[in-house]
Design an enzyme around this catalytic site. Structure first.
Site, PDB file in Angstrom:
ATOM      1  CG  HIS A  12     -70.842 -58.631 -14.643  1.00 24.75           C
ATOM      2  ND1 HIS A  12     -71.647 -59.187 -15.619  1.00 24.75           N
ATOM      3  CD2 HIS A  12     -71.036 -57.289 -14.750  1.00 24.75           C
ATOM      4  CE1 HIS A  12     -72.281 -58.230 -16.265  1.00 24.75           C
ATOM      5  NE2 HIS A  12     -71.916 -57.060 -15.771  1.00 24.75           N
ATOM      6  CG  HIS A  59     -69.786 -53.956 -19.511  1.00 28.45           C
ATOM      7  ND1 HIS A  59     -69.526 -55.294 -19.347  1.00 28.45           N
ATOM      8  CD2 HIS A  59     -70.792 -53.670 -18.648  1.00 28.45           C
ATOM      9  CE1 HIS A  59     -70.326 -55.797 -18.416  1.00 28.45           C
ATOM     10  NE2 HIS A  59     -71.103 -54.840 -17.984  1.00 28.45           N
ATOM     11  CG  HIS A 193     -76.811 -51.721 -11.542  1.00 28.49           C
ATOM     12  ND1 HIS A 193     -77.457 -52.807 -12.079  1.00 28.49           N
ATOM     13  CD2 HIS A 193     -75.698 -51.558 -12.313  1.00 28.49           C
ATOM     14  CE1 HIS A 193     -76.758 -53.279 -13.107  1.00 28.49           C
ATOM     15  NE2 HIS A 193     -75.694 -52.534 -13.287  1.00 28.49           N
ATOM     16  CD  GLU A 240     -75.259 -55.404 -16.199  1.00 32.72           C
ATOM     17  OE1 GLU A 240     -74.417 -54.732 -16.793  1.00 32.72           O
ATOM     18  OE2 GLU A 240     -75.040 -55.917 -15.080  1.00 32.72           O
TER      19      GLU A 240
HETATM   20 FE   FE2 Z   1     -72.425 -55.084 -16.317  1.00 31.24          FE
END
Ligand code: FE2
Length: 279
Positions: A12, A59, A193, A240
């Site tokens: 996303h 976020h 990540h 995530e």
């Molecule tokens: Fe994210």
């Protein structure tokens, strides 16, 4: 009765929204990423789900670091986006499914999940990017969406064991809803990540692929990981992965992998697109 017919994992990242807004899908950088999506779009257009339950993490648009619900969900008829500061175009409102949302909320609280229940909720790129990836041009007005937020932003965060259990509880809640609705569950975000610090740019392809394999055949095995394990193995933002784990928890039937496209790096992340059928 409502039925969960499948699940989807997808990235996303905000850069996807900019790539789509600027028509960059066929450029050498983006093509291997976007080439994965047509089979999933075709399946969704054939199956015509009524409702998408979408796991993502906010976020900072709705929940900033001063107030971070561990688990939150929307029960509204409509959700709005607004400027997030990433340069992403603001998108049209997303249609909600209030009746099923309230049924799930009641069921979850009875089941021991103390959700933050939101009658108003701004939705950020974590939700809007996956919808636009599946129905480009923001053509998702026909689908009703139930947003479910998992805190992956600020410690303490829920552990994989708990997020799998949340998904399972949502699966049970949907299957106890009387209306004949076809539901698909999206788990969005990840995979490996790290966006800042000494290991910025860190990607672990082998770990990502192992996670995708286990999401298909042995999701319980992912609950052996703590969030600190995920950070070590996949980078600071690999927490995530909890959204993908929650999605898989909601698939209570016999699961078959119909499609997969793993590509890394894209915007400094490992992208795992997968379509699972749930019978
Ligand atoms: Fe994210």
């Amino acid at each position: 009765m409502a039925k969960i017919i499948g699940g989807v994992t997808t990235s996303h990242i905000p850069a996807i929204a900019n790539a789509m807004a600027n028509g960059l899908e066929e450029t050498p950088y983006w093509k291997p990423f976007f080439d994965g999506y047509p089979p999933v779009r075709d399946w969704l257009n054939e199956q015509k789900p009524d409702v998408i339950i979408l796991f993502y993490n906010d976020h900072g648009l709705e929940f900033f670091i001063d107030k971070k619900p561990t688990f939150a969900m929307g029960v509204a008829d409509e959700y709005y986006n607004s400027d997030e500061g990433w340069g992403i175009p603001t998108i049209p409102p997303v249609t909600g499914e209030s009746e099923l949302s309230w049924h799930i909320a009641n069921s979850l609280v009875e089941d021991g999940f103390d959700m933050t229940i939101c009658q108003e909720m701004k939705v950020d790129h974590g939700l809007t990017v996956p919808l636009n990836l599946m129905w480009p041009g923001h053509n998702y007005g026909h689908v009703k969406v139930i947003p479910v937020c998992i805190n992956c932003e600020q410690h303490p965060m829920p552990q994989p064991k708990r997020t799998l259990a949340l998904g399972q509880a949502i699966g049970r809640a949907v299957e106890s809803f009387d209306d004949d609705l076809k539901v698909v569950v999206f788990g969005t975000g990840g995979m490996s990540h790290q966006l800042d610090g000494e290991r910025a740019g860190f990607i672990n392809r082998a770990f990502d692929i192992e996670c995708l394999d286990k999401l298909v055949s042995d999701p319980e095995s992912l609950t052996k990981y703590s969030n600190y394990d995920l950070v070590e193995l996949g980078g600071a933002q690999a927490v995530e992965l909890n959204m993908l784990i929650a999605m898989r928890g909601a698939l209570l039937g016999e699961v078959t992998e119909l499609h997969r496209n793993y590509h890394a790096p894209i915007s400094n992340t490992g992208s795992g697109l997968m379509l699972l059928e749930n019978k």
